[in-house]
Design a protein around this motif. Sequence first.
Motif, short mmCIF file in Angstrom:
data_model
loop_
_atom_site.label_atom_id
_atom_site.label_comp_id
_atom_site.label_asym_id
_atom_site.label_seq_id
_atom_site.Cartn_x
_atom_site.Cartn_y
_atom_site.Cartn_z
N SER B 83 0.83 -1.20 0.00
CA SER B 83 0.00 0.00 0.00
C SER B 83 0.87 1.25 0.00
O SER B 83 2.03 1.21 0.38
N TYR B 85 0.22 3.58 1.90
CA TYR B 85 0.21 4.00 3.30
C TYR B 85 -0.08 2.76 4.14
O TYR B 85 -0.68 1.80 3.63
N VAL B 86 0.34 2.76 5.39
CA VAL B 86 -0.02 1.61 6.22
C VAL B 86 -0.87 2.09 7.39
O VAL B 86 -0.65 3.17 7.93
N GLU B 87 -1.84 1.29 7.70
CA GLU B 87 -2.76 1.63 8.79
C GLU B 87 -2.80 0.49 9.79
O GLU B 87 -2.91 -0.67 9.41
N TYR B 90 -5.86 -1.73 9.36
CA TYR B 90 -5.82 -2.76 8.33
C TYR B 90 -4.91 -3.91 8.78
O TYR B 90 -5.19 -5.08 8.51
N ALA B 91 -3.82 -3.58 9.46
CA ALA B 91 -2.90 -4.61 9.95
C ALA B 91 -3.65 -5.55 10.89
O ALA B 91 -3.53 -6.77 10.81
N TYR B 104 2.26 -7.06 5.29
CA TYR B 104 1.65 -5.75 5.06
C TYR B 104 2.79 -4.75 5.00
O TYR B 104 3.42 -4.45 6.02
N LEU B 106 4.68 -1.12 3.02
CA LEU B 106 4.58 0.06 2.18
C LEU B 106 5.14 -0.28 0.80
O LEU B 106 6.06 -1.08 0.68
N ASP B 131 5.14 -4.00 8.24
CA ASP B 131 5.99 -2.85 7.93
C ASP B 131 6.50 -2.23 9.21
O ASP B 131 5.79 -2.22 10.24
N VAL B 134 4.19 0.25 10.95
CA VAL B 134 3.12 -0.32 11.77
C VAL B 134 3.67 -0.68 13.15
O VAL B 134 3.08 -0.35 14.18
#
Lengths: 625, 214
Positions: B83, B85-87, B90-91, B104, B106, B131, B134
Amino acid sequence: MPVMHRIGSSNSAAVVLVLAVLVAGCLVAWWLWSNQAQTTKDQRGRLRQLTWCAALLALSIMVASTVHPRYGGGRLWWIVLPIVALIIIVSRPRLAARIVPVALILYGLFGFVVARDYAFGGPVQSYGLTGVGNAGVEANLILPQAYAFLLLGGWLAVRSADPVLLTAKRWLGPVAEAPLGEQFRTLALLPVIAVTAGMLMPRIWLAAGAALILTAAVLYGAVLVIRRWRQRAAQAATVALLCLGVGGLAIAAAWHSSAPTFKTINVSAKPAPAKPQVSASAQPRKSLPAQPRRLGFLQARKLDLPRLSKPATLVGPFKPGALLKPAPATSLAGTVVSPPPSPAADVADVAYGQALPFGAVLVSSQGTAEAAALEGLAFLALGTWLAPQTFPRVRRMLGRPSEAELSERVERLTKSRAVAVDTASADLRRLERDLHDGAQARLVALGMSLRAAERLIPTSPEAALALVVEARETSVRALTELRELVRGVLPPVLADRGLADAVRALALDSPLHVQTEIDLPGRLPSPVETACYFAVAELLTNAAKHSGARDARIAISHSGRLLRLEVTDFGLGGADPALGSGLAGVEKRLATFDGILAVSSPAGGPTIVVMEVPCALSSPKTSSY
Amino acid sequence: MRVVVAEDLFLLRDGLVRLLEAHGFEIAAAVEDAPGLLTALVSERPEVAIVDVRLPPTFTDDGLRAAIEARSQVPGLPVLVLSQYVEQLYARELLADRAGGVGYLLKDRVFNDDQFIDAVRTVAAGGTVMDREVVTKLLGRRAREEPLARLSAREREVLELMAQGRSNSAIAQRLFVTEKAVSKHSTSIFTKLDLAPSDDDNRRVLAVLAYLNG
C-alpha cells in the motif's frame, strides 16, 4: 318619560364635520406641497401648524358635544372648550401638536365609557362625528370611532417629531426602533387590552372619570410590560386575540340561541316562578335610589350572566329602543327597570344587559351579533397569524422560521462561509508550499543525482553507484512526504471506509488508550465526514498534548438527522475554547455545516466535548468481498 | 514459486512482475481489479499473492477486502499486501485470523528488492511480515505501559525487528550481534511480557504482534 337627551347640539356634528374636512384639506395640501421641490420649509411648516390647530379646534368641539351633563359638563363647556382651544392656537400654536395626539387617545378611551353607558341602557350620546339621531345606528358608530381615535392618536404620537413626544418615543426604546412587523407584534397588546377593557367596563361599575383613568392606567401598565418583556407581551397578545376570537363567536352563538326564548317570554308576559334574585329586583324602582350604584352593579352581575348561559331565566328585551319605552315594571317580574326619569339620574338605575360591547360592535341585535361573530373570526385569524411569530414552539411545529431567525441564520451563514473560504484557501496555500518545498524539491534533487550518476558511470562507476543509492533514498523520502501530505488532505481510511473506521484508525494511532463506541450504519456526506474526522483528530491531539490523560473515549452516533460526536478525556480538565486551544477553530469549521460544539471541562476533569452536526446518513454500502 | 500479482497501475504491475521474474518467481496471474483477484486466488491457489490495497472497482480498500475474503475461503493462503500507506486498523484485520502467512508493507519497500523478496518468501512460508511503520506505531502507543517500559533499549530493538517478522539470524545480522545474543534477548523479552516461549520464528512473531495489538 324621558327618551333621549339631546345634550349639546345636534349641530355639533355638522361643525365637527366642517372642521374635519378642513383638517383633511390641510393634510392633502401639506402632502401635495411637501412633494414639490419649490415649496420652502417655512411654508410647509406653517401649513402643518394650521393642520394641528384645526384638529385641536375640531377636537374641542367634539369633546364639548360629548360632555353630557351626566359626565359633569353643561352648556358652559360649549363656550369654555373652544375658547381654550382658540387661546392655545393664538398664543401657543406649537402646543397644539403636543395636545392633539394625547387628547385623541383620551377621547378614544372616553368612547368606551360612552358605549358602556349606552350598554347600561343610557341614552345615546353625541360622540365624535355622530350626533343623536337613529339610536341603533348612532350607538353602533361609537366604538368604531373610539378605535379610530385611539389608533390615530397613537400613530400621531409615534410619528410626531415633537420634542416632547420624541421623549416618549425614546422611552418606548427598542420597541420604536424594531422593524415594522415586530412593532406590530409587540404593540398588539394595546388594542387587545382596549377591546377587553371595552368589554369589561359595563361589568364593573365605576364613575365615568374613574373608568377612563383605570383604562388609561391599564394601558400604561401594558406599555411598561411591553417595554420590559417584549416577547411575553407579544405572546400574551396572541393568546388574548385567540380568546377574544372564541369569545366573539360565543357571544354570537349565545345571542342566536337565546333570542327566540326571549321573544316567547316577552310575548306571554307571564311571570315565571320568580327566582330569588330576580324577585329581589322586582320591587318598584322607587325604592332603588337608596343604593343606586350598588344595586346597579348587582343587577348587572345577576342579569347578565344567565343571559348568555341560560336564556330561559333571562328576561327583558334586548333592543335598547324597546328598553327606552316605559317598561312595565310588574310584568317580567320587574327585571326590566325603566330608564332614568331625568338626565341627571344615575346610570346605575338602568338595568344592565341591553347591549354588550365587543370590539367595535355593540351587540344588541341580530345584525350586530353577526358583526361580532365576524369580528371574532378576524381576531382568530389575527391570533393564528401571530402565533407562529410569537411562539417558537408553534413555529417549529409548522416548520416555518421567523424573520428574525432567518436574518440571524443569514448572518451565521455569511460568517461560516467566510471561514470556509478562508480555510479552503489557506489549506490550498499550505498544500502548494508543502509540495514546493518537499516532494517537488526532492524530485529535482533526484533528477540531478541521476544526471550526475549518468556522467560518472564511464569514469567512476563506484561514485555513480553511491549517487544512485542516494537517489533511491531521496525518492523514499519524497514518497513519505507525499504520504503525509495526502493524510493531511484526505486520510486514506476515511476515503476507503468512512468516518467510523477512520476514527477507529485514529484511536489506534493515538498515544492515548482510546475506547470507541461508534454506531454509524451508513456513510455520511463526504465534506461532513472530513470535517468531523479532523475535528475528532484535533480534539484527540489536544487531549494527548494538554490534558495529561491516559484514557479517552470517542462516541459517535446518528439519530434523526443529527450526527453526534462525543470526545471525552479523563485528564485534568480546565479546557477553555476562549484560550485558543484549537476548540474555537473546530467550532468555526463545524459551523460551516451548521454544526455546534459544547465543552464541559471542570477542573480535575473529565473534559467532554460534544459536537452535533445535522446531516443525513446514506444507506450502508454492501460489498461481496 | 507461483505468484498472483494484483495492481491496477500498469507501470507498477509491470515493474513488480519483472522484479519477481528476475528472482525466479513464476507469475500465475497478474490482475488489475478486486473481482479478478478473488477469482485468481481461489482458482489458481498460488503459493503467494502480492496485492495492492487500492483496486478497482471502487478504488478504496477493495484489494484488502478481497485478500481477507480469499483467506476466509482458503485458510492460510499467503498474501502480502502492499500500500501507499499503512494503517494499524488494516494490519489488525489482516492479523485477525492468527493464521500467519500475512504481510503488510509500504510500496516503497519494493525499492529494496532484496528485503522485499525476503519478505515475499517469508510470507509464502507462512511467516508474518509487518511494515516497520506499523510496528513503530504499535510500540509507540504502548511504550509507556507496563511491562513494555521494563524492556531495555536493546530488547526493544529486538522486539521491534521481531514484530516486523524477521528471523533471529536476520535480526543478528541487522544489529551486528550473534544469533545467540538475539535468542537470549528474545527469551528475556518473552519472560518480561509473560509470553510462552517458542523456538518457531513464525509463532514468535504472531505472539508478539498479538501481544502488541491487544
